[in-house]
Design an enzyme around this catalytic site. Structure first.
Site, PDB file in Angstrom:
ATOM      1  NE  ARG A  54      53.297  45.063  28.425  1.00 31.42           N
ATOM      2  CZ  ARG A  54      53.767  45.855  27.465  1.00 31.42           C
ATOM      3  NH1 ARG A  54      53.518  45.571  26.201  1.00 31.42           N
ATOM      4  NH2 ARG A  54      54.486  46.915  27.772  1.00 31.42           N
ATOM      5  CE  LYS A 193      49.176  45.970  31.431  1.00 33.88           C
ATOM      6  NZ  LYS A 193      48.486  47.085  32.154  1.00 33.88           N
ATOM      7  CG  HIS A 212      48.372  51.798  32.175  1.00 31.80           C
ATOM      8  ND1 HIS A 212      49.740  51.956  32.146  1.00 31.80           N
ATOM      9  CD2 HIS A 212      48.163  50.580  32.726  1.00 31.80           C
ATOM     10  CE1 HIS A 212      50.322  50.887  32.646  1.00 31.80           C
ATOM     11  NE2 HIS A 212      49.387  50.037  33.010  1.00 31.80           N
ATOM     12  CB  SER A 230      57.249  49.602  35.470  1.00 30.29           C
ATOM     13  OG  SER A 230      57.849  48.668  36.340  1.00 30.29           O
ATOM     14  CE  LYS A 234      50.365  52.062  37.273  1.00 29.22           C
ATOM     15  NZ  LYS A 234      49.554  50.830  37.246  1.00 29.22           N
ATOM     16  CB  THR A 235      51.037  48.788  42.804  1.00 27.76           C
ATOM     17  OG1 THR A 235      50.801  48.525  41.420  1.00 27.76           O
ATOM     18  CG2 THR A 235      50.319  47.739  43.635  1.00 27.76           C
ATOM     19  CG  ASP A 249      47.344  47.870  35.449  1.00 25.61           C
ATOM     20  OD1 ASP A 249      48.189  48.770  35.516  1.00 25.61           O
ATOM     21  OD2 ASP A 249      47.331  47.025  34.555  1.00 25.61           O
ATOM     22  NE  ARG A 314      54.201  42.239  36.647  1.00 25.81           N
ATOM     23  CZ  ARG A 314      53.713  43.464  36.459  1.00 25.81           C
ATOM     24  NH1 ARG A 314      52.617  43.846  37.084  1.00 25.81           N
ATOM     25  NH2 ARG A 314      54.321  44.309  35.644  1.00 25.81           N
TER      26      ARG A 314
END
Length: 525
Positions: A54, A193, A212, A230, A234-235, A249, A314
């Site tokens: 981003r 996003k 989030h 990041s 989390k994932t 997410d 990704r």
């Protein structure tokens, strides 16, 4: 509505429009237009040029009278004029006269009561495929007007001097015209996003907590949320083979429960293997996107260990590619919330239980840390704070989201835990990363209620409560101080991190009650 008129006006000049293309059709178009190459299993491999992540400095919100007093203007919510928006809209419209556009209507929000219909207009076939995988696909053709329009044309570039932008790249959200314009960059995450930011503007004004976070549900029907920046896990931690994934997410929390805002996942792929990330690895199938992943030019096999384009490689795939994912992606009110942090100072406990006030404090802090060697100039751990564990995506006052969190915790008696997936036995470079099996054991124990009857005790500087035991975890691991050989060095590092928290929370002084302000870390008298 102004939005519908603008959308039809825009499309009326396009040279050619392809409506509602299927995934095979979009793959064929992308290959024909040299936008990407097929991997050996049918995933589309693309590169995004200079932007492989981003570009927050190029993101703007149009400052109009009806949103001026609502938006929380900041470095992440930069204002731009209506004139800037209009100039760039006209540039895109002029470009459309000589080019093909891909158009479809998608849905955002698994709960029909709080769903947003988005008209997606793309220059690239692969961008359109990305949105097909990430947003919710309507089961039948939509006949109602879209609530928002997303236009993404990477070939249209801004002139900073003429257009009032910072560079040739622009991501502009116009809440008054209900439109998003993206140009000058091809990183697909900007589309995802931007619409998340739109939902973070719309939902809280309806008293719905937009978050989030990832979410999953156990066999007992109990839902859990995982917040984290990041690198915190989390994932990985939400993709539990013993629990059903709701989403990885973005979620909303209404009076009906939890609902995913998306229909797919956008997961990092760097260094993944079938053993370390089986769910993500196996979700990469025909029609999915591999973004900035290098593939062997002869075998077309992806090399997930090759970071020549970026570390931020990704993949985008529909949630249905995850075995036993919950579809539709809706769960009950969460029984537990997990705040994940990767503390490179090595002083936060691996698991601690938070009061409502502490939960609001740590939500507003959104702490994790960068480690030495990850970026130029970083020679020791650096504290990083991001409100709500996703500060760039929240257009409203941070306090709005924090208060919604507090209200939900109270209303549904939700337990909140702070889990450190970072370092133990010393800081980065001295200690070691917390073992994943220990973190999984602690989270499983918390979600299964196995920590409800253990004794909790105060933990020094950070005003936290830590358990005296946890199934599957050595007792000495639960108290960070016990894992350090050099106790003096431990106290030095702990005091250093406490000061970082104290400095950060000062930006909320006078805006939040003292019981929240005082719920965080503090130096012992």
């Amino acid at each position: 509505m102004v939005n519908n008129y603008s959308c039809q006006d825009f499309l009326s000049v396009a040279r050619r429009i392809t409506y509602d293309a299927t995934i095979p059709e979009l793959l064929e178009e992308a290959i024909r237009n040299h936008e990407g190459r097929l991997s050996n299993n049918g995933a589309l491999c693309v590169t995004t040029g200079k932007h492989t992540g981003r570009s927050p400095k190029d993101r703007f919100i149009v400052d109009t009278p009806d949103v001026h007093d609502i938006v929380h203007w900041s470095n992440t919510n930069q204002p731009c004029s209506e004139n800037t928006f209009n100039r760039l809209y006209d540039k895109m419209k002029e470009y459309a006269k000589d080019h093909q556009l891909f158009v479809t209507d998608a849905l955002v929000g698994a709960d029909p009561d709080y769903r947003l219909q988005v008209k997606c207009i793309n220059e690239y076939a692969w961008h359109h495929l990305f949105l097909k995988q990430l947003f919710i696909r309507p089961e039948k053709k939509l006949t109602t007007p879209a609530g928002f329009t997303l236009i993404c044309m990477p070939s249209v570039k801004a002139n900073p001097i003429e257009d009032g932008t910072h560079s040739e790249t622009f991501i502009i959200v116009n809440f008054s015209k209900r439109m998003v314009l993206i140009g000058g960059g091809a990183y697909a995450g900007e589309m995802k996003k931007s619409i998340f930011s739109v939902m973070n503007f719309i939902l809280p004004q309806k008293n719905i907590f937009s978050m989030h976070c990832s979410a999953n549900v156990g066999k007992d029907g109990k839902t859990a949320l995982f917040f984290g920046l990041s690198g915190t896990g989390k994932t990985t931690l939400s993709a539990d083979p013993n629990r059903k994934l709701i989403g990885d997410d973005e979620h909303g929390w209404s009076e009906n429960g939890i609902f995913n805002l998306e229909g797919g996942c956008y997961a990092k792929t760097i260094n993944i293997t079938p053993e370390t990330e089986p769910q993500i690895y196996n979700a990469i199938q025909y029609g999915t996107i591999l973004e900035n992943v290098y593939i062997n030019p002869y075998t077309r096999e992806p090399d997930f260990f090759d970071a020549r384009f970026t570390q931020n490689t990704r993949t985008a795939y529909p949630v249905e590619n995850i075995p036993d994912a919950l579809v539709p992606s809706i769960g009950g009110h969460p029984n537990a919330i997990i705040f994940l942090t990767a503390d490179a100072f090595g002083v936060l406990p691996p698991i601690s239980k938070l009061s409502k006030e502490q939960a609001m404090y740590h939500f507003l802090s959104g702490y994790t840390s960068k480690v030495a060697g990850t970026e130029r100039g970083i020679t020791e751990p650096q504290a990083t704070f991001s409100i709500g564990f996703g500060e760039p995506f929240f257009p409203l006052s941070p306090l709005k989201y924090a208060h919604l969190l507090g209200e939900k915790i109270n209303q549904y008696n939700t337990s909140v835990y702070l889990v450190n997936t970072g370092w133990t036995g010393g800081p980065y470079g001295v200690g070691s990363r917390m073992k994943l099996k220990y973190t999984r054991a602690m989270i499983t124990a918390a979600l299964d209620g196995k920590l409800d009857d253990v004794e909790w005790k105060d933990y020094g500087y950070f005003q936290l409560c830590i358990p005296d035991s946890c199934p599957g975890v050595p007792t000495e691991v639960l108290n960070p101080e016990n894992t350090w050989a050099d106790k003096k060095a431990y106290h030095t590092q702990a005091a250093k991190l406490v000061r970082k928290f104290a400095e950060n929370v000062q930006r909320f002084k006078g805006e939040i009650p003292d019981e929240i302000l005082n719920a965080g870390p503090r130096l012992e008298e």
